[in-house]
Write a protein that holds these residues in place. Sequence first.
Motif, PDB file in Angstrom:
ATOM      1  N   ASP A 825     -41.152  36.487 -34.625  1.00 43.74           N
ATOM      2  CA  ASP A 825     -41.197  37.767 -33.609  1.00 43.74           C
ATOM      3  C   ASP A 825     -40.071  37.697 -32.858  1.00 43.74           C
ATOM      4  O   ASP A 825     -39.189  36.982 -33.042  1.00 43.74           O
ATOM      5  N   THR A 826     -40.067  38.764 -31.947  1.00 45.43           N
ATOM      6  CA  THR A 826     -38.708  39.149 -30.965  1.00 45.43           C
ATOM      7  C   THR A 826     -38.661  37.783 -30.045  1.00 45.43           C
ATOM      8  O   THR A 826     -37.324  37.768 -29.520  1.00 45.43           O
ATOM      9  N   ALA A 827     -39.922  37.287 -29.721  1.00 50.44           N
ATOM     10  CA  ALA A 827     -39.531  36.168 -28.521  1.00 50.44           C
ATOM     11  C   ALA A 827     -38.640  35.080 -29.262  1.00 50.44           C
ATOM     12  O   ALA A 827     -37.776  34.426 -28.752  1.00 50.44           O
ATOM     13  N   GLU A 828     -38.865  34.782 -30.666  1.00 44.75           N
ATOM     14  CA  GLU A 828     -38.100  33.793 -31.245  1.00 44.75           C
ATOM     15  C   GLU A 828     -36.610  33.996 -31.556  1.00 44.75           C
ATOM     16  O   GLU A 828     -35.568  33.456 -31.592  1.00 44.75           O
ATOM     17  N   VAL A 829     -36.508  35.526 -31.691  1.00 47.87           N
ATOM     18  CA  VAL A 829     -35.021  36.133 -31.868  1.00 47.87           C
ATOM     19  C   VAL A 829     -34.476  35.821 -30.648  1.00 47.87           C
ATOM     20  O   VAL A 829     -33.233  35.286 -30.499  1.00 47.87           O
ATOM     21  N   ILE A 830     -35.183  36.286 -29.480  1.00 48.45           N
ATOM     22  CA  ILE A 830     -34.164  35.772 -28.269  1.00 48.45           C
ATOM     23  C   ILE A 830     -34.040  34.652 -27.906  1.00 48.45           C
ATOM     24  O   ILE A 830     -32.798  34.156 -27.474  1.00 48.45           O
ATOM     25  N   MET A 831     -34.715  33.794 -28.333  1.00 42.40           N
ATOM     26  CA  MET A 831     -34.718  32.392 -27.899  1.00 42.40           C
ATOM     27  C   MET A 831     -33.694  31.732 -29.160  1.00 42.40           C
ATOM     28  O   MET A 831     -32.597  31.179 -28.581  1.00 42.40           O
ATOM     29  N   MET A 832     -33.499  32.266 -30.210  1.00 37.80           N
ATOM     30  CA  MET A 832     -32.379  31.889 -31.139  1.00 37.80           C
ATOM     31  C   MET A 832     -31.061  32.342 -30.616  1.00 37.80           C
ATOM     32  O   MET A 832     -30.162  31.583 -30.372  1.00 37.80           O
ATOM     33  N   LEU A 833     -30.959  33.560 -30.149  1.00 40.11           N
ATOM     34  CA  LEU A 833     -29.656  34.209 -29.766  1.00 40.11           C
ATOM     35  C   LEU A 833     -29.313  33.354 -28.390  1.00 40.11           C
ATOM     36  O   LEU A 833     -28.186  33.202 -28.181  1.00 40.11           O
ATOM     37  N   GLY A 834     -30.304  33.052 -27.619  1.00 37.46           N
ATOM     38  CA  GLY A 834     -30.025  32.108 -26.512  1.00 37.46           C
ATOM     39  C   GLY A 834     -29.342  30.962 -26.672  1.00 37.46           C
ATOM     40  O   GLY A 834     -28.694  30.409 -25.902  1.00 37.46           O
ATOM     41  N   GLU A 835     -30.030  30.252 -27.642  1.00 37.43           N
ATOM     42  CA  GLU A 835     -29.276  28.983 -28.170  1.00 37.43           C
ATOM     43  C   GLU A 835     -27.969  29.168 -28.649  1.00 37.43           C
ATOM     44  O   GLU A 835     -27.057  28.442 -28.170  1.00 37.43           O
ATOM     45  N   LEU A 836     -27.650  30.310 -29.437  1.00 39.80           N
ATOM     46  CA  LEU A 836     -26.209  30.386 -29.842  1.00 39.80           C
ATOM     47  C   LEU A 836     -25.456  30.659 -28.492  1.00 39.80           C
ATOM     48  O   LEU A 836     -23.993  30.315 -28.417  1.00 39.80           O
ATOM     49  N   ALA A 837     -25.886  31.502 -27.533  1.00 41.64           N
ATOM     50  CA  ALA A 837     -25.285  31.759 -26.128  1.00 41.64           C
ATOM     51  C   ALA A 837     -24.899  30.221 -25.362  1.00 41.64           C
ATOM     52  O   ALA A 837     -23.530  30.270 -25.061  1.00 41.64           O
ATOM     53  N   GLU A 838     -25.842  29.490 -25.445  1.00 40.93           N
ATOM     54  CA  GLU A 838     -25.736  28.149 -24.791  1.00 40.93           C
ATOM     55  C   GLU A 838     -24.448  27.478 -25.627  1.00 40.93           C
ATOM     56  O   GLU A 838     -23.904  26.721 -24.907  1.00 40.93           O
ATOM     57  N   ALA A 839     -24.267  27.640 -26.995  1.00 43.02           N
ATOM     58  CA  ALA A 839     -23.310  26.967 -27.572  1.00 43.02           C
ATOM     59  C   ALA A 839     -21.963  27.707 -27.735  1.00 43.02           C
ATOM     60  O   ALA A 839     -21.130  26.935 -28.189  1.00 43.02           O
ATOM     61  N   SER A 840     -21.994  28.929 -26.950  1.00 43.62           N
ATOM     62  CA  SER A 840     -20.671  29.402 -27.078  1.00 43.62           C
ATOM     63  C   SER A 840     -19.865  28.888 -26.010  1.00 43.62           C
ATOM     64  O   SER A 840     -20.091  28.194 -25.043  1.00 43.62           O
ATOM     65  N   ASP A 841     -18.420  29.092 -26.428  1.00 49.25           N
ATOM     66  CA  ASP A 841     -17.339  28.680 -25.669  1.00 49.25           C
ATOM     67  C   ASP A 841     -16.999  29.585 -24.673  1.00 49.25           C
ATOM     68  O   ASP A 841     -16.010  30.229 -24.504  1.00 49.25           O
TER      69      ASP A 841
END
Length: 851
Positions: A825-841
């Motif tokens: 669902d959209t909640a998992e999408v936002i969580m996944m994008l948030g994890e990528l944002a966390e890993a961003s330089d």
Amino acid sequence: MLSKSYTNLLDLASGNFPVMMNEKKRLPRVMTVPVDITELDDDQANSVASDVPSSIIQDRVIIVANQLPVKAKRRPDNRGWSFSWDDDSLLLQLKDGLPDDMEVLYIGCLRADIDPSEQDDVSQVLLEKFKCVSAFLPPDILAKYYHGFCKQHLWPLFHYMLPFAANHGGRFDRSLWEAYVAANKIFSQKVIEIINPEDDYVWIHDYHLMVLPTFLRRRFIKLRLGFFLHSPFPSSEIYRTLPVREEILKALLNADLIGFHTFDYARHFLSCCSRVLGLEYQSNRGYIGLEYYGRTIGIKIMPVGIHMGQIQSVLRLADEEWRVSELRQKFEGKTVLLGVDGMDIFKGVNLKLLAMEQMLKQHPEWQGRAVLVQIANPPGRKGRDLEEMQAEIHASSKRINETFGGPGYEPIVFIDKPVSLSERAAYYTVAECLVVTAVRDGMNLTPYEYIVCREGVPGPGSSDSRSPKKSMLVVSEFIGCSPSLSGAIRINPWNIESTAEALHEAILMADPEKQLRHEKHYKYVSMHDVAYWSRSFFQDLERNCKDHFRRRCWGIGLSFGFRVVALDPNFKKLSIDVIVSSYLRSKSRAIFFDYDGTVMPQTSMNKKPSERVLSIINTLCADDKNVVFLVSGRGRDSLGKWFSPCSRLGIAAEHGYFLRRPAEEEYEVCGHGNDFGWIQIAEPVMKLYTESTDGSSIEKKESALVWHHQDADPAFGSSQAKEMLDHLESLLANEPVAVKSGQFIVEVKPQGVSKGVVTEKILLSMLDKGRQADFVLCIGDDRSDEDMFETIGSAMSSGVLSSSTSVFACTVGQKPSKAEYYLDDTAEVIMMLGELAEASDVPGPNTEDST
């Protein structure tokens, strides 16, 4: 040990069933295979599957029905029971259409009341000698299940009788529904006792067991399971009055193939699925299917036939017993019309008598010459409505005989006692016309039996060879066999005058015409016998189940919300750890995401993005390794306004017709040309359909027109959409536009515009700048996003992406898709994008703290 969710399904939230707690000693399994039983979470099922090949190679079919095809009779000395096959049972006759080497087992109830102390011995005899497993229902469950829910609720409702008053049909009683569920659960236990889930087919019959598919599918996810309904299925307006309408529909959809006698019954079922569950069917090369969570449930339309050999053998018996000769002598000089019906309220027996009375009034020349023989089999139940109907029939019969009868002549011969099949065959043989005036009936094989008996016994020496091969039928348009009998005179039994004229037309018809009609009917009936029906159904069941063990399946949902999600073996859930690891290793990333249904829930009324979403997107865009694009069907004005805080976000609006690159303010047009003269043609057509379709609307975009019908009547909206699609395609054939239909929409947009085209354009632009992407994430939820997934899938072979590129094409929701991954669902999408944002330089505050 069974999981709690499995127990919940069996007991249901509506009540517990004491019968479950006191189970009888189980029968030994016919076959035992090693299995792995996995304990699953509450949102999954206990599936049983074997990794060990079966010791028996041949397939088996388990036939499950309310009653076994076995007769039980108490021995004269009152010590035990004797059993014999019921040759009249359809369940026994259908074996003729199954493969010769296929083993057939039966599960059902006996018609006899077996004492609990004798049940184990009876079970052993039935299993060893008849390959039958008896489901012994406790008396309280049996009464509420069969005489209660089946006969007081389902049977009247399926025959279009609503309980308008408490004493007319009976109000819905939840305790009867609970007993129905409990009885179906007992049947499921009997199936589980003998089944080998990898090798066996299960074929369930009729409305008594409509929730059984859920119990079996819950336990065996990949079981090959068919269901056939032998009664009518009512129109959606009638069916939707049933308080447990969704539970029954969802239970039936756990079968692989659902069979109906006629297209009308199937059409009503499909309409109910559309209006109650929002499902639409598709037709492909003559096969009708319902897409349901990745599974295609087949819809089979095939009227059942008769057993030709049985009818011909009883006809020989009637001939040998001289019964035919006796009847011919009795009715010598008379024209015999025949009715053979069960004594129930839907057979229209009194309507038939009134039509005969009307014919004798209008055509007095038939007085003294025409006789209606009405055989009425005794009713299988009691009730005030039946008593009133019987009194009315007897009164009509008496009145007609008193009015038109005389010495040696009675226009109505009423037989209200059990009549054997051989006796019936004799009456069929002497009758010039068969009359069926049922106001609602499932199939009704009486006309088929009549046609075969009028043909006579094949071969020399038969007394029937003297009879002309002719027959005549007057049948109600409301019975299942009516569409198959094109030579019959079809009538509306409620119209007494019209039915009377049909009777007169039938007995006056010239012999050559009767002969031609009989030949046509006999050819159909002899070819489409019960073996043809069962063979056709079973072949379709095999075809529908051929991919069962190839696909990956999950069971989700509780109680009757349980369903199986079937996905391609390569389709898997996106692992956050895997994508983050790949993200960290990459140097040049392309990220594409849809808006509605992807980062914004479809059900949300406020479509403006949250601060958390804006913060995550800004963080992703701030990473110099990333090229981030929002690819949406929405217009550029709303997207530009909502995402104005994200200056480095690229936006592809209206499916890519307008493209704004990162850190730029102006949009470029990616479509071919700016000629929108076609709008003057398309918009008036859409307005016309909008005015005539309540609940529809037009959305005007800068580059496209979209007609929405999600709030219209499902059937009418879909019909209007198909007609509009054809209309617009014809009108716009020479215009540079594409007319497409989607989920509740018809869209007209410029040619060469799609999310796939703009995605390829962006990837090529990165390649031209020497920044070929080594990481691609593409995520969306609807049909238009499939173009993106397809483009990315072919980008490696075209050289746009290298073979080492990490590609993550991800859809939202577990459903068939060209994407390789999914998130729920959209909640998992936002969580996944948030994890990528966390890993961003990116320097700055933690994105998780931004709300």
